[in-house]
Design a protein around this motif. Structure first.
Motif, PDB file in Angstrom:
ATOM      1  N   TYR A  89       0.804  -1.218   0.000  1.00 37.82           N
ATOM      2  CA  TYR A  89       0.000   0.000   0.000  1.00 37.82           C
ATOM      3  C   TYR A  89       0.839   1.271   0.000  1.00 37.82           C
ATOM      4  O   TYR A  89       0.311   2.379  -0.141  1.00 37.82           O
ATOM      5  CB  TYR A  89      -0.924   0.019   1.230  1.00 37.82           C
ATOM      6  CG  TYR A  89      -0.185   0.117   2.547  1.00 37.82           C
ATOM      7  CD1 TYR A  89       0.114   1.339   3.125  1.00 37.82           C
ATOM      8  CD2 TYR A  89       0.261  -1.038   3.208  1.00 37.82           C
ATOM      9  CE1 TYR A  89       0.809   1.421   4.328  1.00 37.82           C
ATOM     10  CE2 TYR A  89       0.947  -0.964   4.408  1.00 37.82           C
ATOM     11  CZ  TYR A  89       1.218   0.277   4.959  1.00 37.82           C
ATOM     12  OH  TYR A  89       1.911   0.354   6.138  1.00 37.82           O
ATOM     13  N   CYS A  90       2.155   1.143   0.167  1.00 32.32           N
ATOM     14  CA  CYS A  90       3.003   2.299   0.446  1.00 32.32           C
ATOM     15  C   CYS A  90       3.305   3.108  -0.812  1.00 32.32           C
ATOM     16  O   CYS A  90       3.735   2.559  -1.836  1.00 32.32           O
ATOM     17  CB  CYS A  90       4.309   1.849   1.092  1.00 32.32           C
ATOM     18  SG  CYS A  90       5.394   3.245   1.521  1.00 32.32           S
ATOM     19  N   ASP A  91       3.106   4.432  -0.701  1.00 30.14           N
ATOM     20  CA  ASP A  91       3.422   5.353  -1.785  1.00 30.14           C
ATOM     21  C   ASP A  91       4.479   6.367  -1.341  1.00 30.14           C
ATOM     22  O   ASP A  91       4.677   7.383  -1.986  1.00 30.14           O
ATOM     23  CB  ASP A  91       2.140   6.088  -2.213  1.00 30.14           C
ATOM     24  CG  ASP A  91       2.330   6.914  -3.476  1.00 30.14           C
ATOM     25  OD1 ASP A  91       2.968   6.421  -4.417  1.00 30.14           O
ATOM     26  OD2 ASP A  91       1.855   8.067  -3.502  1.00 30.14           O
ATOM     27  N   PHE A  92       5.143   6.098  -0.213  1.00 29.00           N
ATOM     28  CA  PHE A  92       6.151   7.017   0.294  1.00 29.00           C
ATOM     29  C   PHE A  92       7.439   6.872  -0.509  1.00 29.00           C
ATOM     30  O   PHE A  92       7.637   5.909  -1.247  1.00 29.00           O
ATOM     31  CB  PHE A  92       6.439   6.745   1.775  1.00 29.00           C
ATOM     32  CG  PHE A  92       5.324   7.153   2.705  1.00 29.00           C
ATOM     33  CD1 PHE A  92       4.145   7.688   2.232  1.00 29.00           C
ATOM     34  CD2 PHE A  92       5.470   6.981   4.066  1.00 29.00           C
ATOM     35  CE1 PHE A  92       3.125   8.058   3.075  1.00 29.00           C
ATOM     36  CE2 PHE A  92       4.455   7.349   4.939  1.00 29.00           C
ATOM     37  CZ  PHE A  92       3.280   7.897   4.446  1.00 29.00           C
ATOM     38  N   ASN A  93       8.310   7.849  -0.346  1.00 28.97           N
ATOM     39  CA  ASN A  93       9.581   7.850  -1.070  1.00 28.97           C
ATOM     40  C   ASN A  93      10.578   6.944  -0.344  1.00 28.97           C
ATOM     41  O   ASN A  93      11.424   7.399   0.419  1.00 28.97           O
ATOM     42  CB  ASN A  93      10.126   9.281  -1.159  1.00 28.97           C
ATOM     43  CG  ASN A  93      11.311   9.365  -2.102  1.00 28.97           C
ATOM     44  OD1 ASN A  93      11.291   8.779  -3.178  1.00 28.97           O
ATOM     45  ND2 ASN A  93      12.345  10.077  -1.700  1.00 28.97           N
ATOM     46  N   THR A  94      10.447   5.642  -0.590  1.00 30.75           N
ATOM     47  CA  THR A  94      11.284   4.647   0.079  1.00 30.75           C
ATOM     48  C   THR A  94      11.875   3.687  -0.941  1.00 30.75           C
ATOM     49  O   THR A  94      11.340   3.517  -2.046  1.00 30.75           O
ATOM     50  CB  THR A  94      10.461   3.853   1.116  1.00 30.75           C
ATOM     51  OG1 THR A  94       9.423   3.128   0.440  1.00 30.75           O
ATOM     52  CG2 THR A  94       9.832   4.778   2.136  1.00 30.75           C
ATOM     53  N   TYR A  95      12.967   3.024  -0.520  1.00 28.92           N
ATOM     54  CA  TYR A  95      13.722   2.171  -1.438  1.00 28.92           C
ATOM     55  C   TYR A  95      14.226   0.939  -0.708  1.00 28.92           C
ATOM     56  O   TYR A  95      14.724   1.038   0.421  1.00 28.92           O
ATOM     57  CB  TYR A  95      14.917   2.954  -2.026  1.00 28.92           C
ATOM     58  CG  TYR A  95      14.472   4.185  -2.761  1.00 28.92           C
ATOM     59  CD1 TYR A  95      14.224   4.166  -4.122  1.00 28.92           C
ATOM     60  CD2 TYR A  95      14.250   5.376  -2.062  1.00 28.92           C
ATOM     61  CE1 TYR A  95      13.782   5.297  -4.793  1.00 28.92           C
ATOM     62  CE2 TYR A  95      13.805   6.516  -2.713  1.00 28.92           C
ATOM     63  CZ  TYR A  95      13.563   6.466  -4.080  1.00 28.92           C
ATOM     64  OH  TYR A  95      13.106   7.583  -4.724  1.00 28.92           O
ATOM     65  N   THR A  96      14.103  -0.199  -1.362  1.00 26.95           N
ATOM     66  CA  THR A  96      14.700  -1.418  -0.848  1.00 26.95           C
ATOM     67  C   THR A  96      16.131  -1.530  -1.383  1.00 26.95           C
ATOM     68  O   THR A  96      16.553  -0.741  -2.244  1.00 26.95           O
ATOM     69  CB  THR A  96      13.890  -2.651  -1.271  1.00 26.95           C
ATOM     70  OG1 THR A  96      13.885  -2.742  -2.708  1.00 26.95           O
ATOM     71  CG2 THR A  96      12.450  -2.550  -0.769  1.00 26.95           C
ATOM     72  N   ALA A  97      16.867  -2.514  -0.911  1.00 18.35           N
ATOM     73  CA  ALA A  97      18.288  -2.638  -1.271  1.00 18.35           C
ATOM     74  C   ALA A  97      18.496  -2.757  -2.774  1.00 18.35           C
ATOM     75  O   ALA A  97      19.510  -2.294  -3.312  1.00 18.35           O
ATOM     76  CB  ALA A  97      18.895  -3.832  -0.550  1.00 18.35           C
ATOM     77  N   THR A  98      17.542  -3.373  -3.486  1.00 20.60           N
ATOM     78  CA  THR A  98      17.707  -3.582  -4.928  1.00 20.60           C
ATOM     79  C   THR A  98      17.367  -2.341  -5.747  1.00 20.60           C
ATOM     80  O   THR A  98      17.552  -2.338  -6.962  1.00 20.60           O
ATOM     81  CB  THR A  98      16.825  -4.749  -5.403  1.00 20.60           C
ATOM     82  OG1 THR A  98      15.447  -4.441  -5.119  1.00 20.60           O
ATOM     83  CG2 THR A  98      17.209  -6.040  -4.700  1.00 20.60           C
ATOM     84  N   GLU A  99      16.884  -1.288  -5.093  1.00 18.22           N
ATOM     85  CA  GLU A  99      16.445  -0.092  -5.818  1.00 18.22           C
ATOM     86  C   GLU A  99      17.370   1.109  -5.606  1.00 18.22           C
ATOM     87  O   GLU A  99      17.048   2.213  -6.031  1.00 18.22           O
ATOM     88  CB  GLU A  99      15.026   0.293  -5.363  1.00 18.22           C
ATOM     89  CG  GLU A  99      13.981  -0.789  -5.635  1.00 18.22           C
ATOM     90  CD  GLU A  99      12.654  -0.508  -4.943  1.00 18.22           C
ATOM     91  OE1 GLU A  99      11.608  -0.876  -5.514  1.00 18.22           O
ATOM     92  OE2 GLU A  99      12.664   0.076  -3.827  1.00 18.22           O
ATOM     93  N   LEU A 100      18.515   0.903  -4.987  1.00 21.49           N
ATOM     94  CA  LEU A 100      19.343   2.027  -4.571  1.00 21.49           C
ATOM     95  C   LEU A 100      20.246   2.576  -5.677  1.00 21.49           C
ATOM     96  O   LEU A 100      20.766   3.682  -5.559  1.00 21.49           O
ATOM     97  CB  LEU A 100      20.197   1.638  -3.360  1.00 21.49           C
ATOM     98  CG  LEU A 100      19.408   1.424  -2.072  1.00 21.49           C
ATOM     99  CD1 LEU A 100      20.338   1.005  -0.943  1.00 21.49           C
ATOM    100  CD2 LEU A 100      18.655   2.683  -1.694  1.00 21.49           C
ATOM    101  N   ARG A 101      20.483   1.805  -6.742  1.00 24.91           N
ATOM    102  CA  ARG A 101      21.266   2.271  -7.892  1.00 24.91           C
ATOM    103  C   ARG A 101      22.584   2.917  -7.478  1.00 24.91           C
ATOM    104  O   ARG A 101      22.929   4.032  -7.870  1.00 24.91           O
ATOM    105  CB  ARG A 101      20.458   3.255  -8.740  1.00 24.91           C
ATOM    106  CG  ARG A 101      19.192   2.685  -9.344  1.00 24.91           C
ATOM    107  CD  ARG A 101      18.785   3.421 -10.615  1.00 24.91           C
ATOM    108  NE  ARG A 101      18.737   4.855 -10.479  1.00 24.91           N
ATOM    109  CZ  ARG A 101      17.616   5.578 -10.314  1.00 24.91           C
ATOM    110  NH1 ARG A 101      16.448   4.956 -10.208  1.00 24.91           N
ATOM    111  NH2 ARG A 101      17.670   6.891 -10.247  1.00 24.91           N
ATOM    112  N   GLY A 102      23.316   2.207  -6.632  1.00 27.79           N
ATOM    113  CA  GLY A 102      24.634   2.672  -6.241  1.00 27.79           C
ATOM    114  C   GLY A 102      24.673   3.472  -4.963  1.00 27.79           C
ATOM    115  O   GLY A 102      25.753   3.685  -4.397  1.00 27.79           O
ATOM    116  N   ALA A 103      23.527   3.955  -4.497  1.00 27.93           N
ATOM    117  CA  ALA A 103      23.496   4.646  -3.202  1.00 27.93           C
ATOM    118  C   ALA A 103      23.718   3.628  -2.097  1.00 27.93           C
ATOM    119  O   ALA A 103      23.454   2.437  -2.255  1.00 27.93           O
ATOM    120  CB  ALA A 103      22.161   5.365  -3.017  1.00 27.93           C
ATOM    121  N   SER A 104      24.196   4.095  -0.949  1.00 30.12           N
ATOM    122  CA  SER A 104      24.565   3.186   0.130  1.00 30.12           C
ATOM    123  C   SER A 104      23.936   3.612   1.447  1.00 30.12           C
ATOM    124  O   SER A 104      24.056   4.776   1.854  1.00 30.12           O
ATOM    125  CB  SER A 104      26.096   3.156   0.277  1.00 30.12           C
ATOM    126  OG  SER A 104      26.481   2.511   1.478  1.00 30.12           O
TER     127      SER A 104
END
Length: 408
Positions: A45-60
């Motif tokens: 249900y989440c529409d917040f600006n959040t990211y799982t490990a596979t969505e970070l595109r190089g961010a850490s």
């Protein structure tokens, strides 16, 4: 933080604010919001600006605390260079995402940067959101020792199959444990609940409310489930895999929540929030509803100072690039005109129990008050004292009340 950023003008690379932001600053409270955009899994249900490990595109995640600290330090310089008077932070709020996915030392480092940059006012409220499965007793003790005063647990439901529909991963039996650990550490406790999940029965909702009340937190939030376009939940409903959310059922569940919470000694102070007493209301959120000033740190975070509103770039990778380059992470901003500020003032103040002064409304808005009393949408006794205060029915129809108060 929703998934889409608003439209607006490009923000300057140096982040400097116009002179109007400084006007009257000492008359407004100042808070800091620190957005931690990481989640172990994405809830449907989440529409917040959040990211799982596979969505970070190089961010850490490992580097994130340092980036947030850099933005805090830059924010202090920007406010000073923009002529905005120095003020201590009266509230600090860590939201997400799941802030407690980071080590406690990272959150402490970020809080220390706020303390070093602006200072914390005496009695400042310092809150973090947390998932029940993301902390243990030692973690909470570390936060309390560093100056955190409050933790808000995402309980959502006490019923396993409702949690499964929401794709929440914690075991509901952990809620009493984390609540006790937080209390033992000296932290105030808030529990967040969601009602109206597809398949949730009235008995399910009552069970969640009764368990939350039985744990005696200082504060309880209860939000109706909103199905946001583009989420997995929206797709499941569209395909017929889950029943649509029923607004009449949600209204019934809200009334049940208010009845049980009031009977247990909790008083509503905002449409979706109840506290044991005024001292345990969320002062950070009240600052939003009262249009005070706050600086939002992190990807997608929004800020507001003196009628200037801006928002950061969304993705953690883009945010990291801006910070590394020494540029402001702000993507866009807008200057609120008087008409917009008035609409927001009426909208936001009407939602809180202290309400809005009738004599501050437009002449046509004042004329609507008698009809709103007759329709049992606002409290007649409060109106005699000069204030608009929503009744329980009025809270369910708050948007309609606001439209009438904004009559022109």
């Amino acid at each position: 933080m929703g998934s889409a950023l608003p439209l607006g003008d490009p923000a300057p690379r140096d982040g400097l604010l116009p002179a109007s932001a400084a006007v009257g600053a000492l008359e407004r409270d100042f808070g800091v919001y620190l957005h931690v955009p990481f989640c172990r899994v994405r809830c449907g249900y989440c529409d917040f600006n959040t990211y799982t490990a596979t969505e970070l595109r190089g961010a850490s995640q490992h580097d994130y605390a340092g980036q947030a600290v850099a933005e805090v330090e830059s924010a202090g310089r920007i406010l000073r260079d923009s002529g905005v008077a120095d003020r201590e932070a009266t509230t600090v709020f860590f939201g997400g995402g799941t802030p407690t996915l980071l080590p406690a030392a990272d959150l402490v480092r970020m809080l220390d940067s706020v303390r070093d940059t602006w200072g914390l006012a005496a009695g400042a409220e310092v809150t973090t959101e947390a998932n029940p499965d993301s902390v243990d007793a030692a973690y909470l003790v570390a936060l309390a020792a560093a100056g955190f005063t409050r933790v808000s647990f995402g309980m959502q439901s006490a019923v396993p199959r409702v949690l499964a529909t929401l794709e929440r991963t914690h075991d509901p039996e952990r809620i009493p444990l984390v609540t006790a650990w937080a209390r033992d550490a000296g932290l105030d406790v808030s529990l967040d609940l969601i009602y109206g999940t597809p398949g949730e029965t009235r008995a399910d909702w009552r069970a969640s409310l009764e368990q939350a009340i039985g744990l005696a937190p200082n504060h309880i939030s209860a939000y109706s489930l909103i199905v946001e376009d583009g989420t997995k939940l929206a797709r499941q409903i569209r395909r017929g895999e889950l029943a649509p959310v029923d607004e009449d059922t949600q209204a019934e569940y809200y009334e049940l929540a208010d009845e049980l919470l009031e009977a247990a000694g909790y008083g509503w102070y905002e449409v979706s929030n109840w506290a044991t007493d005024a001292a345990h209301r969320s002062r950070h959120n009240l600052a939003y509803w009262r249009s005070q000033d706050w600086w939002g740190v992190g990807p997608g975070a929004h800020s507001h100072v003196g009628g200037i509103r801006w928002w950061n770039v969304k993705h953690p990778s883009a945010y990291a690039d801006r910070i590394l380059a020494g540029d402001s992470p702000a993507a866009g901003r807008e200057t609120l005109d008087e008409a917009t500020r008035e609409v927001e003032r009426v909208l936001l103040l009407t939602r809180i129990r202290e309400g809005i002064r009738i004599d501050s409304l437009s002449p046509l808005g004042r004329r609507e008050v008698a009809g709103l009393i007759a329709d049992e949408l606002i409290n007649a006794k409060a109106a005699l004292s000069g204030t608009v205060e929503l009744t329980r029915r009025g809270r369910l129809l708050a948007d309609a009340v606001v439209r009438r108060l904004l009559a022109d």
